[in-house]
Design a protein around this motif. Structure first.
Motif, PDB file in Angstrom:
ATOM      1  N   ASN A  74       0.740  -1.292   0.053  1.00  0.00           N
ATOM      2  CA  ASN A  74      -0.205   0.098   0.108  1.00  0.00           C
ATOM      3  C   ASN A  74       0.745   1.287  -0.027  1.00  0.00           C
ATOM      4  O   ASN A  74       0.407   2.364   0.566  1.00  0.00           O
ATOM      5  CB  ASN A  74      -0.946   0.030   1.219  1.00  0.00           C
ATOM      6  CG  ASN A  74      -2.140  -0.890   0.943  1.00  0.00           C
ATOM      7  OD1 ASN A  74      -3.149  -0.560   0.301  1.00  0.00           O
ATOM      8  ND2 ASN A  74      -1.699  -2.067   1.728  1.00  0.00           N
ATOM      9  N   GLN A  77      -0.807   4.358  -1.548  1.00  0.00           N
ATOM     10  CA  GLN A  77      -1.795   5.079  -0.591  1.00  0.00           C
ATOM     11  C   GLN A  77      -1.191   5.821   0.493  1.00  0.00           C
ATOM     12  O   GLN A  77      -2.018   6.727   0.839  1.00  0.00           O
ATOM     13  CB  GLN A  77      -2.676   3.789  -0.509  1.00  0.00           C
ATOM     14  CG  GLN A  77      -3.631   3.178  -1.354  1.00  0.00           C
ATOM     15  CD  GLN A  77      -2.973   2.357  -2.190  1.00  0.00           C
ATOM     16  OE1 GLN A  77      -1.797   1.854  -2.050  1.00  0.00           O
ATOM     17  NE2 GLN A  77      -3.760   1.999  -3.260  1.00  0.00           N
ATOM     18  N   VAL A  86      -3.678   3.802   5.728  1.00  0.00           N
ATOM     19  CA  VAL A  86      -4.201   3.074   6.878  1.00  0.00           C
ATOM     20  C   VAL A  86      -5.794   2.367   6.461  1.00  0.00           C
ATOM     21  O   VAL A  86      -5.837   1.253   6.429  1.00  0.00           O
ATOM     22  CB  VAL A  86      -4.348   3.586   8.306  1.00  0.00           C
ATOM     23  CG1 VAL A  86      -5.099   2.784   9.073  1.00  0.00           C
ATOM     24  CG2 VAL A  86      -3.105   4.018   8.614  1.00  0.00           C
ATOM     25  N   MET A  87      -6.399   3.335   5.775  1.00  0.00           N
ATOM     26  CA  MET A  87      -7.835   2.595   5.405  1.00  0.00           C
ATOM     27  C   MET A  87      -7.708   1.404   4.415  1.00  0.00           C
ATOM     28  O   MET A  87      -8.615   0.579   4.504  1.00  0.00           O
ATOM     29  CB  MET A  87      -8.598   3.735   4.878  1.00  0.00           C
ATOM     30  CG  MET A  87     -10.248   3.595   4.392  1.00  0.00           C
ATOM     31  SD  MET A  87     -10.688   5.039   3.450  1.00  0.00           S
ATOM     32  CE  MET A  87      -9.762   4.665   1.801  1.00  0.00           C
ATOM     33  N   HIS A  88      -6.774   1.975   3.555  1.00  0.00           N
ATOM     34  CA  HIS A  88      -6.700   1.117   2.177  1.00  0.00           C
ATOM     35  C   HIS A  88      -6.104  -0.286   2.565  1.00  0.00           C
ATOM     36  O   HIS A  88      -6.495  -1.338   2.295  1.00  0.00           O
ATOM     37  CB  HIS A  88      -6.316   1.712   1.014  1.00  0.00           C
ATOM     38  CG  HIS A  88      -6.355   0.836  -0.177  1.00  0.00           C
ATOM     39  ND1 HIS A  88      -5.473  -0.176  -0.676  1.00  0.00           N
ATOM     40  CD2 HIS A  88      -7.394   0.917  -1.296  1.00  0.00           C
ATOM     41  CE1 HIS A  88      -5.666  -0.631  -1.582  1.00  0.00           C
ATOM     42  NE2 HIS A  88      -6.873   0.188  -2.197  1.00  0.00           N
ATOM     43  N   PHE A  90      -6.327  -1.599   5.737  1.00  0.00           N
ATOM     44  CA  PHE A  90      -7.193  -2.458   6.549  1.00  0.00           C
ATOM     45  C   PHE A  90      -8.056  -3.240   5.476  1.00  0.00           C
ATOM     46  O   PHE A  90      -8.323  -4.388   5.492  1.00  0.00           O
ATOM     47  CB  PHE A  90      -7.938  -1.746   7.375  1.00  0.00           C
ATOM     48  CG  PHE A  90      -7.327  -1.241   8.521  1.00  0.00           C
ATOM     49  CD1 PHE A  90      -5.762  -1.665   8.969  1.00  0.00           C
ATOM     50  CD2 PHE A  90      -7.764  -0.386   9.528  1.00  0.00           C
ATOM     51  CE1 PHE A  90      -5.317  -1.289  10.068  1.00  0.00           C
ATOM     52  CE2 PHE A  90      -7.156  -0.050  10.840  1.00  0.00           C
ATOM     53  CZ  PHE A  90      -5.844  -0.587  11.018  1.00  0.00           C
ATOM     54  N   ILE A  91      -8.631  -2.536   4.663  1.00  0.00           N
ATOM     55  CA  ILE A  91      -9.638  -2.925   3.608  1.00  0.00           C
ATOM     56  C   ILE A  91      -9.027  -4.091   2.762  1.00  0.00           C
ATOM     57  O   ILE A  91      -9.266  -5.378   2.533  1.00  0.00           O
ATOM     58  CB  ILE A  91     -10.087  -2.074   2.603  1.00  0.00           C
ATOM     59  CG1 ILE A  91     -10.968  -0.995   3.488  1.00  0.00           C
ATOM     60  CG2 ILE A  91     -10.871  -2.695   1.436  1.00  0.00           C
ATOM     61  CD1 ILE A  91     -11.661   0.163   2.724  1.00  0.00           C
ATOM     62  N   LEU A 139     -10.294  -5.447  10.876  1.00  0.00           N
ATOM     63  CA  LEU A 139      -9.836  -4.258  10.213  1.00  0.00           C
ATOM     64  C   LEU A 139     -10.550  -3.949   8.932  1.00  0.00           C
ATOM     65  O   LEU A 139     -10.570  -2.862   8.719  1.00  0.00           O
ATOM     66  CB  LEU A 139      -8.460  -4.991  10.112  1.00  0.00           C
ATOM     67  CG  LEU A 139      -7.511  -4.916  11.351  1.00  0.00           C
ATOM     68  CD1 LEU A 139      -5.748  -5.297  10.811  1.00  0.00           C
ATOM     69  CD2 LEU A 139      -7.455  -3.895  11.969  1.00  0.00           C
ATOM     70  N   PHE A 140     -11.247  -5.071   8.332  1.00  0.00           N
ATOM     71  CA  PHE A 140     -11.767  -4.918   7.272  1.00  0.00           C
ATOM     72  C   PHE A 140     -12.939  -3.969   7.082  1.00  0.00           C
ATOM     73  O   PHE A 140     -13.081  -2.856   6.743  1.00  0.00           O
ATOM     74  CB  PHE A 140     -12.216  -6.158   6.595  1.00  0.00           C
ATOM     75  CG  PHE A 140     -12.974  -5.996   5.130  1.00  0.00           C
ATOM     76  CD1 PHE A 140     -12.426  -5.764   3.976  1.00  0.00           C
ATOM     77  CD2 PHE A 140     -14.383  -6.215   5.215  1.00  0.00           C
ATOM     78  CE1 PHE A 140     -13.283  -5.573   2.847  1.00  0.00           C
ATOM     79  CE2 PHE A 140     -15.160  -6.110   4.115  1.00  0.00           C
ATOM     80  CZ  PHE A 140     -14.727  -5.811   3.138  1.00  0.00           C
ATOM     81  N   GLY A 143     -11.849  -0.561   7.977  1.00  0.00           N
ATOM     82  CA  GLY A 143     -11.295   0.147   6.787  1.00  0.00           C
ATOM     83  C   GLY A 143     -12.366   0.665   6.134  1.00  0.00           C
ATOM     84  O   GLY A 143     -12.582   1.727   5.324  1.00  0.00           O
ATOM     85  N   MET A 146     -13.826   3.672   7.705  1.00  0.00           N
ATOM     86  CA  MET A 146     -13.132   4.781   7.612  1.00  0.00           C
ATOM     87  C   MET A 146     -13.401   5.482   6.194  1.00  0.00           C
ATOM     88  O   MET A 146     -13.442   6.833   6.166  1.00  0.00           O
ATOM     89  CB  MET A 146     -11.790   4.512   7.520  1.00  0.00           C
ATOM     90  CG  MET A 146     -11.332   4.235   8.947  1.00  0.00           C
ATOM     91  SD  MET A 146      -9.378   3.367   8.990  1.00  0.00           S
ATOM     92  CE  MET A 146      -8.741   5.008   8.672  1.00  0.00           C
ATOM     93  N   ALA A 147     -13.378   4.623   5.098  1.00  0.00           N
ATOM     94  CA  ALA A 147     -13.904   4.841   3.765  1.00  0.00           C
ATOM     95  C   ALA A 147     -15.277   5.566   3.758  1.00  0.00           C
ATOM     96  O   ALA A 147     -15.598   6.656   3.232  1.00  0.00           O
ATOM     97  CB  ALA A 147     -13.991   3.995   3.034  1.00  0.00           C
TER      98      ALA A 147
END
Length: 710
Positions: A74, A77, A86-88, A90-91, A139-140, A143, A146-147
């Motif tokens: 990542n 990102q 961090v968001m991406h 986690f996803i 975490l998904f 994430g 967060m999005a």
């Protein structure tokens, strides 16, 4: 209904039954077939695209490894945006873990059990599996949350645009429903099986189960709700799989493919025009002219808007949004495929077209869009093809046409005769060697602006003094030097560029030298990355002057003790030296060598903000709210830690110097800051050491502005 288990495991189709299991497998097969057909159709479309001029699949294993590193880390990102990184992460890692976990379960049920009659989905393996799936699945969900927060609560501007639509909403909310729904049915299963002790490893699901239990959900009710929840979750998941190749989720595949197929020199070098191409075949005449990689670019776009947020043309209020250009091409292609529209011009000045001419004219070829793109879309190759189309159809701005005619007739954008090119040497108290008449170590390509522009002639004279002081073996081409063609090519004049390559390569070949040194980063880039593509014998080592002078300072050939100047400066990274060619340190080391205190602007190094002069921007007229040069000078004075203590704005590019001298006047910064080239700063330091006066006055009115240069 309860199920008491003797050892750690769980029944996958609990409450679903044999008939439900058969129905599920049938639906899964249908979803996978729809998915496979969609992926096949997508890649078949790319195969119908034109051939790409660069080899995109050489060393394929190495490319896949590199792309995997880029995607899994990542790293792109995280660039400029920690929250998004961090968001991406986690996803991505949560999604991959859930995908791998589902695959493991499928292997156990459909392969291992059928072959052995036993299951490995028990005991310690099951406990470890459950813990990892719960942790990464959580975490998904975080994430995706967060999005959703950034998109719908903060409403970050770059996430919204004319191409933002219903599919974006469906995509993000489907991910959220899948993530949260998994924990809901896990919690119902734990309640329905009366809280097996080992299920505490599924800590998120166990917490949900405790919440259900506190709400009065009985094991029997949990079993009933589980059946409903399981089927709802399964149908959403299978629908997502089937839907993936036909809308935004496909970027999960196309983006990786795009990173695999990237050109390491994208933007630094541009694709050429086929030798047999007729004038009406040059540039984008229709969607069929896009190569397979350019088609892949349009599908790889995730609409993240990173390119839009760093574009200096967009920030200046010009009608360019790099994301919209890529997505406009995609929308047009899809509308043609669906028979919803008739073919129109890809780019034109007025009338019906996919892209307006003024949009392409706004681009300054700074490559910030490409540098910020997490999926390696090569915007500049698309933009150049459209500029070529405008050039071939005579739809360039008049000042650009005049500059191109000047280059064609006189070898420089000013229109002055070639005999005036070496006039800048006349004010020196020594003779600049002629590389055409004697062997030299360094063939110094001076460039148009240091040769003809009065302000930048001072830069050329400063650099000549440095070479003389260091005893460097150098020489110039005098009248035989012509425009390097870097910006000529980027405004779309490929034929003129080819002529310049031929003429300059012949002039270089007639001299005896070891290394090329350039005043201008634009020259440095095109000699280093583009000339060898067209002139295979052009294989000389090429350097920017700051790289050469830094080595001279380090070797003691130019003596500075780091105390000569006692004031604060800031340094601007030229796009063609920094972002294009990764040279950030040499100019900074030279600034520090003078004793000047270097205060960095927030946007520095690869994140530097363009002066606005590249890609022909120096020759063009624009309607804009604020010039990029004005915004950059404001940043230097207001956003650096030193603030108004910054006295001088240091550049290492003649075009940057010209643009910022203009920005000082139009932005009313003349009393606040001075523009000085690194070479001038060094000479000032040397003169200060000797107690003399250097020729480094900046901000005078003798320099030409972009308008008068035309």
């Amino acid at each position: 209904m309860t199920l008491l288990q003797a050892e750690p495991t769980r029944e996958t189709f609990w409450t679903v039954g044999p008939v439900g299991e058969a129905v599920f497998y049938g639906l899964a097969a249908m979803a996978i077939l729809i998915f496979c057909y969609g992926v096949y159709e997508r890649f078949a479309r790319y195969a119908r695209g034109g051939a790409d001029p660069f080899d995109r699949v050489n060393d394929l294993p190495g490319r896949v490894v590199r792309a995997s590193r880029v995607v899994l880390s990542n790293e792109k990102q995280f660039d400029r945006d920690l929250f998004a990184g961090v968001m991406h992460a986690f996803i991505l890692w949560g999604f991959l873990t859930l995908l791998i976990g589902t695959t493991i379960l499928m292997v156990d049920m459909d392969i291992y059990r059928r072959l052995t009659g036993t299951s490995f989905f028990t005991g310690d393996f099951y406990l470890s599996y459950s813990f990892v799936m719960d942790a990464l699945g959580f975490l998904f969900v975080v994430g995706v949350g967060m999005a959703i927060y950034r998109r719908y609560v903060v409403r970050q501007e770059r996430l919204w645009g004319k191409h933002t639509g219903f599919e974006d909403d469906v995509f993000v909310w489907t991910l959220f429903v899948l993530g949260v729904g998994g924990y809901v049915i896990e919690g119902l299963r734990i309640v329905g099986t009366e809280f097996p002790a080992w299920e505490t490893v599924s800590f998120v699901g166990y917490f949900v189960a405790l919440a259900f239990d506190a709400a009065g959900v009985t094991p029997g009710l949990a079993a009933t709700l589980y059946w409903v929840g399981w089927w709802s979750h399964a149908l959403v998941a299978l629908g997502f799989v089937a839907f993936l190749p036909y809308a935004k989720p496909f970027h999960m595949i196309s983006s990786f493919a795009n990173v695999v197929a990237r050109d390491e020199k994208a933007g630094k070098r541009l694709p050429g025009v086929p030798e047999d191409a007729a004038p009406d075949e040059i540039g984008y005449t229709g969607i069929e002219d896009l190569s397979w990689k350019q088609l892949l670019d349009t599908d790889a776009c995730t609409k993240c808007g990173r390119c839009s947020s760093v574009c200096p043309a967009k920030e200046a209020g010009r009608p360019l949004d790099p994301r919209d250009v890529i997505l406009d091409l995609k929308s047009y292609r899809e509308s043609l495929d669906a028979g919803e529209t008739e073919p129109v011009d890809i780019v034109a000045d007025g009338g019906r077209s996919v892209i307006a001419a003024e949009t392409m004219e706004s681009c300054v070829a700074c490559m910030a869009c490409m540098d910020s793109c997490p999926v390696d879309i090569e915007h500049l190759s698309h933009f150049t093809e459209m500029n070529r189309r405008l050039t071939e159809t005579g739809q360039m701005q008049e000042p650009v046409q005049e500059a191109m005619m000047n280059v064609f007739q006189n070898g420089n954008a000013f229109g002055d005769p070639a005999r005036k090119r070496p006039e800048w040497t006349e004010e020196l108290d020594f003779e600049v060697p002629d590389a055409r008449e004697e062997p030299v170590e360094y063939l110094w390509y001076v460039g148009d602006y240091p040769s003809y522009d009065e302000r930048n002639r001072r830069v050329a004279r400063s650099l000549a003094r440095l070479f003389e002081l260091a005893g460097v073996s150098y020489g110039i081409l005098y009248e035989d030097e012509q425009n390097d063609g870097n910006d000529v090519r980027r405004v779309g004049e490929e034929g003129l560029y080819e002529m310049l390559v031929e003429d300059n390569a012949a002039a270089f070949d007639a001299c005896e030298f070891e290394t090329v040194v350039c005043t201008d980063p634009h020259s440095y880039n095109t000699f280093e990355n583009e000339y060898p593509e067209m002139a295979p014998d052009f294989d000389y080592p090429v350097y920017h002057y700051t790289q050469v002078v830094e080595s001279l300072v380090k070797e003691g050939e130019i003596e500075l003790d780091g105390t000569e100047l006692d004031y604060t400066v800031t340094y601007h990274d030229p796009c063609h030296l920094g972002r294009y060619n990764d040279e950030y340190d040499a100019p900074r080391e030279l600034v520090r060598a003078t004793g000047a205190r270097l205060a960095e602007m927030p946007r520095n190094r690869e994140d530097s903000f363009c002066c606005g002069g590249g890609g022909g921007g120096l020759w063009m007229d624009h309607d804009e709210t604020k010039k990029p040069s004005e915004e950059r000078l404001r940043e230097a004075l207001e956003d650096t830690e030193a603030g108004r203590a910054v006295e001088k704005f240091v550049v290492a590019c003649p075009m940057c110097g010209t643009m910022y001298e203009d920005g000082r006047k139009t932005g009313d910064f003349e009393e606040d800051i001075e523009i000085i080239d690194v070479a001038e700063l060094l000479v000032e330091a040397l003169e200060s050491k000797r107690g003399g006066v250097a020729e480094t006055e900046t901000g005078s009115d003798d320099g030409t502005t972009p308008a008068s240069a035309d």
